[in-house]
Design a protein around this motif. Structure first.
Motif, PDB file in Angstrom:
ATOM      1  N   VAL A 104       0.834  -1.204   0.000  1.00 32.71           N
ATOM      2  CA  VAL A 104       0.000   0.000   0.000  1.00 32.71           C
ATOM      3  C   VAL A 104       0.867   1.251   0.000  1.00 32.71           C
ATOM      4  O   VAL A 104       0.587   2.220  -0.732  1.00 32.71           O
ATOM      5  N   GLU A 105       1.933   1.246   0.779  1.00 35.37           N
ATOM      6  CA  GLU A 105       2.825   2.413   0.801  1.00 35.37           C
ATOM      7  C   GLU A 105       3.514   2.610  -0.538  1.00 35.37           C
ATOM      8  O   GLU A 105       3.683   3.745  -1.002  1.00 35.37           O
ATOM      9  N   CYS A 106       3.905   1.511  -1.185  1.00 31.58           N
ATOM     10  CA  CYS A 106       4.512   1.622  -2.523  1.00 31.58           C
ATOM     11  C   CYS A 106       3.517   2.227  -3.503  1.00 31.58           C
ATOM     12  O   CYS A 106       3.881   3.052  -4.349  1.00 31.58           O
ATOM     13  N   ALA A 107       2.254   1.824  -3.399  1.00 31.49           N
ATOM     14  CA  ALA A 107       1.223   2.405  -4.264  1.00 31.49           C
ATOM     15  C   ALA A 107       1.037   3.887  -3.959  1.00 31.49           C
ATOM     16  O   ALA A 107       0.834   4.703  -4.876  1.00 31.49           O
ATOM     17  N   ASP A 108       1.108   4.252  -2.692  1.00 33.93           N
ATOM     18  CA  ASP A 108       0.939   5.652  -2.314  1.00 33.93           C
ATOM     19  C   ASP A 108       2.009   6.546  -2.936  1.00 33.93           C
ATOM     20  O   ASP A 108       1.722   7.673  -3.349  1.00 33.93           O
ATOM     21  N   ILE A 109       3.255   6.067  -3.004  1.00 34.69           N
ATOM     22  CA  ILE A 109       4.308   6.917  -3.576  1.00 34.69           C
ATOM     23  C   ILE A 109       4.361   6.824  -5.100  1.00 34.69           C
ATOM     24  O   ILE A 109       4.812   7.764  -5.765  1.00 34.69           O
ATOM     25  N   PHE A 110       3.868   5.728  -5.655  1.00 30.79           N
ATOM     26  CA  PHE A 110       4.044   5.480  -7.092  1.00 30.79           C
ATOM     27  C   PHE A 110       2.865   5.977  -7.935  1.00 30.79           C
ATOM     28  O   PHE A 110       3.052   6.569  -8.999  1.00 30.79           O
ATOM     29  N   SER A 111       1.647   5.751  -7.463  1.00 34.86           N
ATOM     30  CA  SER A 111       0.479   5.843  -8.340  1.00 34.86           C
ATOM     31  C   SER A 111       0.179   7.248  -8.831  1.00 34.86           C
ATOM     32  O   SER A 111      -0.013   7.472 -10.029  1.00 34.86           O
ATOM     33  N   ARG A 112       0.099   8.198  -7.925  1.00 37.81           N
ATOM     34  CA  ARG A 112      -0.274   9.556  -8.341  1.00 37.81           C
ATOM     35  C   ARG A 112       0.835  10.217  -9.135  1.00 37.81           C
ATOM     36  O   ARG A 112       0.576  10.904 -10.129  1.00 37.81           O
ATOM     37  N   VAL A 116      -0.336   5.659 -12.657  1.00 37.30           N
ATOM     38  CA  VAL A 116      -0.712   4.256 -12.822  1.00 37.30           C
ATOM     39  C   VAL A 116      -1.765   3.970 -11.753  1.00 37.30           C
ATOM     40  O   VAL A 116      -1.543   4.274 -10.579  1.00 37.30           O
ATOM     41  N   PRO A 117      -2.927   3.416 -12.118  1.00 35.82           N
ATOM     42  CA  PRO A 117      -3.994   3.233 -11.138  1.00 35.82           C
ATOM     43  C   PRO A 117      -3.520   2.542  -9.859  1.00 35.82           C
ATOM     44  O   PRO A 117      -2.831   1.526  -9.898  1.00 35.82           O
ATOM     45  N   ARG A 118      -3.923   3.100  -8.717  1.00 33.47           N
ATOM     46  CA  ARG A 118      -3.444   2.627  -7.420  1.00 33.47           C
ATOM     47  C   ARG A 118      -3.820   1.171  -7.170  1.00 33.47           C
ATOM     48  O   ARG A 118      -3.023   0.383  -6.655  1.00 33.47           O
ATOM     49  N   GLU A 119      -5.036   0.796  -7.557  1.00 30.23           N
ATOM     50  CA  GLU A 119      -5.468  -0.578  -7.324  1.00 30.23           C
ATOM     51  C   GLU A 119      -4.648  -1.572  -8.146  1.00 30.23           C
ATOM     52  O   GLU A 119      -4.440  -2.719  -7.729  1.00 30.23           O
ATOM     53  N   ILE A 120      -4.156  -1.119  -9.302  1.00 29.22           N
ATOM     54  CA  ILE A 120      -3.292  -1.975 -10.125  1.00 29.22           C
ATOM     55  C   ILE A 120      -1.961  -2.214  -9.418  1.00 29.22           C
ATOM     56  O   ILE A 120      -1.449  -3.340  -9.370  1.00 29.22           O
TER      57      ILE A 120
END
Length: 597
Positions: A104-112, A116-120
């Motif tokens: 989840v933390e990796c998605a938080d820094i990467f997605s926005r 790239v969609p966060r859920e992906i």
């Protein structure tokens, strides 16, 4: 078994070092180049032959700035790069890796930041993640059925969250304790031992977190203070590795700190610094002179090893409604992007108070900016109303007798993401683009492959540069020789990054692209869209110019030829390897279960 696994016949051979091109046959065995001959080699001694008469046979292209960190797990063939001749990619840029922090933390820094969609991101990491350390990550890359070779940085935001926790990592009042700093140093040293290129960071505050708990705070590395950077830079300097970063965009830029860090003086080793980005900006046209002449002067004065990254094509971006990272650079734009719910966002955009705020930001000539903020230079390319298409928001505003900001916001409220538009932010003047492409303190890169999937497509920028070089020679206005251009896209980058790539000589690993010069035409500048099944059917922007590259070869294996990919690539097999800094990667690659088409 023949003497060669693969024989490339009668091609125009470029060695990647800038030597004069000449016609030669190239024999490949066990993933290596074993013979290069001006005389014909024995076709009967080869298991597979590629006829390359009149075509350019070059080292595979090196792409130094990608964000394939997530995509390589879901779709490891990375076909959008292979089809354009890229055989080596660098991931882990801009402080972003998926190694140490939670999914989840990796998605938080990467997605926005990378759109790239966060859920992906969360789903892909949850399905494929097998590592928890840099060493394990390097081994995991080597086990993927990956198409191109992969090298990586260690992302400082990822590491900072892991050591300090997200809440402390994005708090401007918090500094790492002595024990936490020692832990970061140990992790960085482990990554360098595993072959990582160095560390990536960013000081650009417009790069924001996704998620719910800390949404819209800047990335962790924007909160790093001097002591932390100096300690980690010392590790990189002592071990002759690279700092990749982005400067702060503000009225008090921190560029001097990067120049000083790169300098080698008073018996101190120089630090390799690769910084985003050299560009001919529409927002600040005179800045191009600093990009061209500032780094050479400072490198000489400080005995530095500083390089800009430069995208050698017009920096044209597309947006669905207001979803574009450039809006993060001013308060009213960031306020809209902060809101995930479309209904709530539309309420904000309708507000007259908000519109006055947006107009003030839009018209402010004194704030630092990436986007030129000219809605007369922003053209609608798709809309539910066909009458909008081909017109700028400024034109539509004139037709309605309103301010361009109101026209833009009206259409976003009315159509949301269905109003699609484009604008060119930089590199729009050929004269300066040519000068930047020839500048020795500038590296070709910053294509952002694997990121901003709906916003841009620069997967083939290497081919687009070669097309410009070829066209300029035809017009007798050369700015690079063809050999020098190939060197800039291959050997120059591999040598600076200390990678076993970028060259095509006897004893080199057989990473090769074969280009038909007749295919380098206007088609290389065109864009298309392609569904990504692994991303839930999301339609990404891509390049499609299949006449240009006739074959791509990775570690001696033909992965792409005449518009088709080898059967089973990315699923049953993949020739790509993890490329560690400063080490050779040799040996036969796995044999595919189904032969290449």
């Amino acid at each position: 078994m023949g003497s060669y696994d693969l024989l490339i016949r009668d091609g125009i051979w470029f060695d990647g070092a800038g030597s004069a091109a000449r016609t030669a046959d190239i024999g490949i065995k066990d993933g290596e180049v074993v013979e290069i001959s001006s005389r014909p080699l024995d076709v009967g001694a080869a298991d597979e032959v590629i006829e390359a008469g009149g075509k350019w046979v070059m080292p595979g292209f090196v792409d130094i700035h990608t964000h394939y960190d997530v995509e390589m797990l879901a779709a490891p063939a990375l076909t959008e790069s292979l089809r354009h001749g890229v055989t080596t990619t660098v991931i882990g840029n801009c402080s972003l890796t998926t190694i140490l922090a939670t999914d989840v933390e990796c998605a938080d820094i990467f997605s926005r930041v990378e759109a790239v969609p966060r859920e992906i991101v969360i789903g892909t990491l949850g399905e494929h993640r097998t590592w928890s350390t840099p060493t394990e990550y390097a081994h995991a890359i080597d086990k993927l059925n990956i198409g191109p070779n992969v090298a990586t940085f260690l992302g400082q935001s990822d590491m900072r969250i892991h050591v300090m926790g997200m809440d402390r990592a994005v708090d401007d009042e918090v500094k790492p304790t002595a024990a936490e700093l020692e832990r970061m140093i140990a992790i960085l040293n482990e990554a360098l031992d595993a072959g990582f290129l160095g560390m990536s960071a960013t000081t650009n505050w417009i790069d924001k977190l996704d998620g719910d708990l800390y949404r819209s705070r800047s990335l962790p590395t924007t909160f790093v203070k001097r002591r932390e950077f100096r300690a980690l830079n010392k590790v990189l300097r002592d071990r002759e590795r690279i700092l990749q970063s982005t400067p702060e965009i503000s009225l008090t830029p921190n560029l001097p700190k990067f120049f000083l860090a790169a300098g080698g003086r008073f018996r101190r080793k120089a630090l390799k610094v690769s910084l985003l980005a050299a560009a001919d900006s529409k927002a600040y046209p005179p800045l191009v002179y600093f990009m061209m002449y500032g780094a050479p002067i400072i490198n000489r004065l400080l005995n530095g090893v500083f390089r800009w990254q430069h995208l050698p094509v017009p920096f044209t971006v597309y947006a669905d409604g207001i979803d574009l990272v450039v809006f993060e650079e001013f308060g009213s734009g960031a306020a809209a992007l902060d809101i995930k719910d479309q209904v709530e966002r539309n309420e904000l955009l309708r507000s007259e108070e908000y519109r006055r705020w947006f107009r003030r930001d839009y018209e402010n000539k004194f704030t630092p900016k990436i986007w030129h903020r000219n809605l007369y230079d922003a053209t609608v390319v798709d809309s539910p109303d066909p009458d909008h298409i081909g017109k700028s928001f400024g034109q539509l505003a004139d037709e309605r007798g309103i301010h361009p900001v109101d026209a833009f916001l009206d259409l976003v409220v009315e159509h949301g993401r269905k109003i699609r538009w484009r604008t060119t932010i930089a590199n729009h003047r050929p004269k300066y683009a040519d000068k930047l492409a020839a500048n020795e303190n500038v590296h070709m890169g910053f294509g952002d492959a694997g990121a901003h999937l709906r916003n841009m497509a620069f997967y083939n920028y290497h081919l687009r540069l070669l097309e410009r070089v070829q066209s300029a020679q035809g017009e007798r206005k050369p700015f690079l020789t063809l050999e020098h251009a190939v060197h800039r896209l291959t050997g120059e980058l591999a040598d600076w990054y200390n990678l076993d790539a970028g060259h095509l000589r006897v004893g080199d690993r057989a990473d090769i692209v074969i280009v038909d010069p007749d295919g380098l035409d206007s088609e290389v500048h065109e864009l298309a869209e392609q569904e990504v099944p692994e991303y839930g059917g999301l339609r990404r922007m891509v390049n499609r110019n299949d006449r240009a590259v006739t074959a791509t070869i990775v570690n001696g294996r033909v992965v792409y030829r005449d518009g088709a990919f080898a059967d089973g690539l990315g699923k049953a097999w993949g020739p790509g390897r993890f490329l560690p800094a400063g080490r050779k990667v040799r040996g036969a690659t796995p044999t595919p279960t189904v032969s290449a088409q």
